[in-house]
Design a protein around this motif. Sequence first.
Motif, PDB file in Angstrom:
ATOM      1  N   LEU A  86      84.944 125.480 -26.028  1.00 52.21           N
ATOM      2  CA  LEU A  86      84.762 126.712 -26.797  1.00 52.21           C
ATOM      3  C   LEU A  86      86.091 127.151 -27.373  1.00 52.21           C
ATOM      4  CD1 LEU A  86      82.406 128.838 -24.495  1.00 52.21           C
ATOM      5  CD2 LEU A  86      81.779 127.634 -26.596  1.00 52.21           C
ATOM      6  N   TRP A 108      77.904 130.561 -21.223  1.00 51.46           N
ATOM      7  CA  TRP A 108      77.905 129.256 -21.879  1.00 51.46           C
ATOM      8  C   TRP A 108      77.346 128.166 -20.968  1.00 51.46           C
ATOM      9  CZ3 TRP A 108      77.431 127.680 -26.411  1.00 51.46           C
ATOM     10  CH2 TRP A 108      77.751 126.378 -26.781  1.00 51.46           C
ATOM     11  N   THR A 111      73.852 127.917 -21.408  1.00 50.22           N
ATOM     12  CA  THR A 111      73.447 127.869 -22.816  1.00 50.22           C
ATOM     13  C   THR A 111      73.733 126.537 -23.483  1.00 50.22           C
ATOM     14  OG1 THR A 111      73.946 130.242 -22.988  1.00 50.22           O
ATOM     15  CG2 THR A 111      73.741 129.034 -25.063  1.00 50.22           C
ATOM     16  N   LYS A 112      74.779 125.850 -23.054  1.00 51.85           N
ATOM     17  CA  LYS A 112      75.373 124.779 -23.841  1.00 51.85           C
ATOM     18  C   LYS A 112      74.467 123.582 -24.072  1.00 51.85           C
ATOM     19  CE  LYS A 112      77.762 122.929 -19.760  1.00 51.85           C
ATOM     20  NZ  LYS A 112      79.103 122.656 -19.173  1.00 51.85           N
ATOM     21  N   GLY A 119      77.543 128.780 -30.213  1.00 49.92           N
ATOM     22  CA  GLY A 119      78.544 129.541 -29.485  1.00 49.92           C
ATOM     23  C   GLY A 119      77.985 130.836 -28.929  1.00 49.92           C
ATOM     24  N   ILE A 120      78.910 131.652 -28.415  1.00 49.58           N
ATOM     25  CA  ILE A 120      78.593 132.945 -27.805  1.00 49.58           C
ATOM     26  C   ILE A 120      79.182 134.039 -28.694  1.00 49.58           C
ATOM     27  CG2 ILE A 120      78.880 134.400 -25.747  1.00 49.58           C
ATOM     28  CD1 ILE A 120      77.325 131.875 -25.183  1.00 49.58           C
ATOM     29  N   ARG A 179      81.569 126.848 -30.444  1.00 46.39           N
ATOM     30  CA  ARG A 179      81.884 125.489 -30.015  1.00 46.39           C
ATOM     31  C   ARG A 179      83.035 124.994 -30.899  1.00 46.39           C
ATOM     32  NH1 ARG A 179      77.429 122.578 -27.273  1.00 46.39           N
ATOM     33  NH2 ARG A 179      75.472 123.731 -27.519  1.00 46.39           N
TER      34      ARG A 179
END
Length: 306
Positions: A86, A108, A111-112, A119-120, A179
């Motif tokens: 990230l 993340w 989530t990834k 991304g966040i 990312r």
Amino acid sequence: MITVFTPTYNRGNLLNRLYQSLCKQKNKEFEWVIVDDGSTDETSSIIKMIQDKHACENFPIHYYKKENGGKHTAVNMGVQKANGELFFIADSDDILPSEALLVVAEVWDATKEDLSIGGICGFDGDITDGEVIGTGFPKGLQFAKLCLADNNHISYIDGTTRQIRFDLGVDGDMKEVFRTSVLREFPFPEITGERFCPEVLVWNRIASKYKLRHINKIIYLVEYQKDGITSAITRSRMNSPIASTMTYAEMLDYDISLKWKIRSAINYWRFRYCIKNKSLKAPNVKWYWKAFQLIGLIMHLKDNRK
């Protein structure tokens, strides 16, 4: 896990404050990458002092210096140097709350695996009072929830930056943590003679392919400098008219409301009139957007008077 990236230009006196906020992070699984965009102050010696006394800390510091080209060129360089999955942009005049990187990392981690998410994104807060800068999310919005460590829950919504800004009407500053691979896929255009490129140009391009997981939490604290980019945004756009007109021309092709398209058309003409070098060409727009050319000219003339 995370590259904290700082582009800096003549902000050496503020870097230690940001460094101290990084030392206080509850998650130390990150690196700090600094790209000095041609500073003429004591930035390099200040960074060396920080590095010399940094031996006891758990995160590495990498410092690079380049010729002055504008923040966007420093970001491009930082993305290429980054080792993190990230990429968290932390300007030299701002700081991170102590839980910021821990929250980002935990969200993340859950989530990834979803490759549609690039991304966040969290909120910016005011460095003086910690309040959200802008509207925040609309009241009554339905969120999903993630269960993080120690049974803490965090609310989130998945959507593109354009959906959040234009459909939900969220206004104000937010902190996108992409990312690193996404920013390598969508670099900032570097235009000869221009030292500014609106971040929204690239963020909108990313939104054509990726959503972000937007969390209802402050992860960044901001202090605006009187001589910073934000404080002189109109002048910055006037001095970089190709990047500015590119931004607004692309907005006219997105699926956004007519209100925002009209605003974009006006601003397109407003900054197109700033192009002095006739060898440089602004991107073309459809013929019917010429209806807003006169309003753009009036705003351009007002800008010059200011």
